[in-house]
Motif scaffolding. Structure first.
Motif, mmCIF file in Angstrom:
data_model
loop_
_atom_site.group_PDB
_atom_site.id
_atom_site.type_symbol
_atom_site.label_atom_id
_atom_site.label_comp_id
_atom_site.label_asym_id
_atom_site.label_seq_id
_atom_site.Cartn_x
_atom_site.Cartn_y
_atom_site.Cartn_z
ATOM 1 N N LYS A 11 0.855 -1.188 0.000
ATOM 2 C CA LYS A 11 0.000 0.000 0.000
ATOM 3 C C LYS A 11 0.891 1.238 0.000
ATOM 4 N N GLY A 12 0.276 2.374 -0.145
ATOM 5 C CA GLY A 12 1.049 3.613 -0.083
ATOM 6 C C GLY A 12 1.570 4.052 -1.440
ATOM 7 N N PRO A 13 2.473 5.025 -1.439
ATOM 8 C CA PRO A 13 2.948 5.641 -2.678
ATOM 9 C C PRO A 13 3.538 4.642 -3.663
ATOM 10 N N LEU A 29 -7.518 -9.128 -11.855
ATOM 11 C CA LEU A 29 -6.459 -10.048 -12.279
ATOM 12 C C LEU A 29 -5.183 -9.323 -12.685
ATOM 13 N N LEU A 30 -5.336 -8.056 -12.997
ATOM 14 C CA LEU A 30 -4.219 -7.299 -13.559
ATOM 15 C C LEU A 30 -2.930 -7.337 -12.720
ATOM 16 N N PRO A 31 -2.994 -7.104 -11.406
ATOM 17 C CA PRO A 31 -1.751 -7.051 -10.638
ATOM 18 C C PRO A 31 -0.910 -8.313 -10.798
ATOM 19 N N LYS A 32 -1.565 -9.455 -10.752
ATOM 20 C CA LYS A 32 -0.839 -10.719 -10.879
ATOM 21 C C LYS A 32 -0.192 -10.813 -12.258
ATOM 22 N N LEU A 33 -1.010 -10.496 -13.274
ATOM 23 C CA LEU A 33 -0.512 -10.612 -14.650
ATOM 24 C C LEU A 33 0.610 -9.618 -14.932
ATOM 25 N N ALA A 34 0.535 -8.453 -14.293
ATOM 26 C CA ALA A 34 1.538 -7.418 -14.551
ATOM 27 C C ALA A 34 2.744 -7.550 -13.630
ATOM 28 N N GLY A 35 2.671 -8.485 -12.688
ATOM 29 C CA GLY A 35 3.784 -8.663 -11.766
ATOM 30 C C GLY A 35 3.831 -7.616 -10.665
ATOM 31 N N LEU A 36 2.661 -7.108 -10.293
ATOM 32 C CA LEU A 36 2.606 -6.080 -9.249
ATOM 33 C C LEU A 36 2.072 -6.667 -7.944
ATOM 34 N N ASN A 37 2.633 -6.234 -6.844
ATOM 35 C CA ASN A 37 2.177 -6.696 -5.538
ATOM 36 C C ASN A 37 1.176 -5.693 -4.945
ATOM 37 N N ARG A 38 0.156 -5.393 -5.746
ATOM 38 C CA ARG A 38 -0.865 -4.415 -5.343
ATOM 39 C C ARG A 38 -2.236 -5.020 -5.558
ATOM 40 N N CYS A 39 -3.243 -4.400 -4.974
ATOM 41 C CA CYS A 39 -4.593 -4.860 -5.281
ATOM 42 C C CYS A 39 -5.076 -4.166 -6.562
ATOM 43 N N GLY A 40 -6.048 -4.810 -7.215
ATOM 44 C CA GLY A 40 -6.526 -4.279 -8.493
ATOM 45 C C GLY A 40 -7.095 -2.881 -8.378
ATOM 46 N N LYS A 41 -7.715 -2.629 -7.268
ATOM 47 C CA LYS A 41 -8.320 -1.326 -7.045
ATOM 48 C C LYS A 41 -7.260 -0.221 -7.036
ATOM 49 N N SER A 42 -6.164 -0.523 -6.365
ATOM 50 C CA SER A 42 -5.073 0.430 -6.282
ATOM 51 C C SER A 42 -4.497 0.685 -7.677
ATOM 52 N N CYS A 43 -4.392 -0.377 -8.471
ATOM 53 C CA CYS A 43 -3.870 -0.248 -9.833
ATOM 54 C C CYS A 43 -4.800 0.626 -10.682
ATOM 55 N N ARG A 44 -6.105 0.362 -10.553
ATOM 56 C CA ARG A 44 -7.070 1.141 -11.337
ATOM 57 C C ARG A 44 -6.982 2.627 -10.994
ATOM 58 N N LEU A 45 -6.876 2.899 -9.725
ATOM 59 C CA LEU A 45 -6.802 4.282 -9.267
ATOM 60 C C LEU A 45 -5.532 4.952 -9.781
ATOM 61 N N ARG A 46 -4.435 4.236 -9.659
ATOM 62 C CA ARG A 46 -3.153 4.812 -10.101
ATOM 63 C C ARG A 46 -3.212 5.113 -11.595
ATOM 64 N N TRP A 47 -3.788 4.197 -12.349
ATOM 65 C CA TRP A 47 -3.860 4.384 -13.804
ATOM 66 C C TRP A 47 -4.803 5.534 -14.160
ATOM 67 N N THR A 48 -5.998 5.504 -13.618
ATOM 68 C CA THR A 48 -6.996 6.496 -14.039
ATOM 69 C C THR A 48 -6.673 7.904 -13.527
ATOM 70 N N ASN A 49 -6.011 7.983 -12.396
ATOM 71 C CA ASN A 49 -5.765 9.308 -11.825
ATOM 72 C C ASN A 49 -4.386 9.870 -12.120
ATOM 73 N N TYR A 50 -3.488 9.023 -12.584
ATOM 74 C CA TYR A 50 -2.130 9.525 -12.700
ATOM 75 C C TYR A 50 -1.395 9.085 -13.956
ATOM 76 N N LEU A 51 -1.525 7.836 -14.336
ATOM 77 C CA LEU A 51 -0.665 7.312 -15.399
ATOM 78 C C LEU A 51 -1.279 7.370 -16.794
ATOM 79 N N ARG A 52 -2.580 7.478 -16.890
ATOM 80 C CA ARG A 52 -3.246 7.513 -18.193
ATOM 81 C C ARG A 52 -2.592 8.550 -19.080
ATOM 82 N N PRO A 53 -2.309 8.204 -20.331
ATOM 83 C CA PRO A 53 -1.577 9.145 -21.189
ATOM 84 C C PRO A 53 -2.355 10.407 -21.540
ATOM 85 N N ASP A 54 -3.668 10.358 -21.487
ATOM 86 C CA ASP A 54 -4.453 11.531 -21.899
ATOM 87 C C ASP A 54 -4.717 12.494 -20.749
#
Length: 291
Positions: free
Chosen positions: A14-16, A39-64
């Motif tokens: 968790k966290g940053p 399923l994404l975290p496992k497939l991407a090799g991340l030790n995060r929950c899917g919710k955290s991944c979705r948030l990080r992507w939609t709020n910060y990493l999305r290219p647009d």
DNA sequence: AAAAACTGCAACCGCTCCTGT
DNA sequence: AACAGGAGCGGTTGCAGTTTT
């Protein structure tokens, strides 16, 4: 309810986010799309929950995503839309390309709220559904909507009806590099309101009122579909439009009547301005859009 | 220069909504 | 029709950076 939080599982970080984690997430989504967030975290090799991944992507990493400070136009839009839909951050974000709901929510809580308070405007009512009796607040917020009124007046007097742009010249604080700013068409404004809580209340009321007449309900639904088609530029059903335009205009008039009489949102009760264009302007807009 | 107070943003949490079975 | 699981939303928190005392 009472479902276990998805991040309670042991060992999930968790966290940053670190740059390495960001890269893993971006690389995976760009190669495969996000698919199932669970399923994404496992497939991407991340030790995060899917919710955290979705948030990080939609709020910060999305290219647009658009970074940097909010422009004066964006600020005004946020204030106006918040006055209409309340704390529906995702709805507001949908009208501001490149901005996320989280960003807008933070900006509202940290900047705009204070700014408006300094200007002598109280906390806005929590959306139209709960705000009907709060006439004093509505009146205060009506003033914050004047910008929208000016735009629509310009639109009305110029006779323009279809999608239009004007150059932002309304504020000295506006960035001179802002360029043309999209202006809501009557159909746009109507559609946004129709999709808001106000429209929702109206539909429920109208449905109850005409429950004995299914054909009327059908006409309502058809008119809404037509509105949506017009707004998205879909002209596949452009053939039989005269009747549909008439129906949509009827709905619009009913909607105005309802919002004005039952909700007291505009038409002079709080200062003599209307947020909405006159019916004939909407009609012209729809006919243009359907052609 | 150091401590306290304040600010702004990223991220989390809990809830509701939606969809599939 | 009822239930379960996933996705999305809005409110809140934690903390790093900045400003003030």
């Amino acid at each position: 309810m009472g479902r276990a939080p998805c991040c309670d599982k042991k060992g999930l970080k968790k966290g940053p986010w670190t740059p390495e984690e960001d890269k893993l997430l971006v690389d995976y989504i760009q190669a495969n799309g996000h698919g199932s967030w669970r399923l994404l975290p496992k497939l991407a090799g991340l030790n995060r929950c899917g919710k955290s991944c979705r948030l990080r992507w939609t709020n910060y990493l999305r290219p647009d995503i658009k970074r940097g400070p909010f422009t004066a136009e964006e600020q005004k839009s946020i204030v106006q839309l918040h006055g209409i839909v309340g704390n529906k951050w995702s709805m507001i974000a949908a009208q501001l390309p490149g901005r996320t709901d989280n960003e807008i929510k933070n900006y509202w809580n940290t900047h705009l709220k204070k700014q408006l308070r300094r200007m002598g405007l109280d906390e806005p009512p929590p959306g139209p559904a709960a705000g009907c009796p709060a006439a004093r607040h509505m009146a205060q917020w009506e003033t914050a909507r004047l910008e929208a009124e000016v735009r629509l007046s310009l639109l009305s007097s110029s006779g323009a009806a279809a999608a239009t742009t004007i150059t932002a010249t309304t504020s000295a604080s506006s960035s001179s590099t802002a360029g043309p700013v999209p202006v809501a068409t009557p159909a746009d404004v109507f559609l946004r309101l129709w999709n808001s809580d106000i429209g929702d209340s109206f539909r429920k009321l109208a449905a109850a009122a005409v429950a004995e007449s299914p054909s009327t309900v059908k006409a309502t639904n058809d008119a809404v579909k037509q509105e949506e088609a017009a707004a998205t530029g879909d002209d596949s059903s452009a053939a039989s439009n005269e009747v549909e335009v008439a129906e949509a205009v009827d709905e619009y008039q009913m909607f105005l009547d309802f919002a004005g009489e039952e909700l007291g949102l505009f038409h002079g009760r709080h200062g003599g301005f209307s947020l909405f264009p006159p019916v004939d302007l909407l009609e012209a807009s729809l006919e243009t859009a359907f052609k």
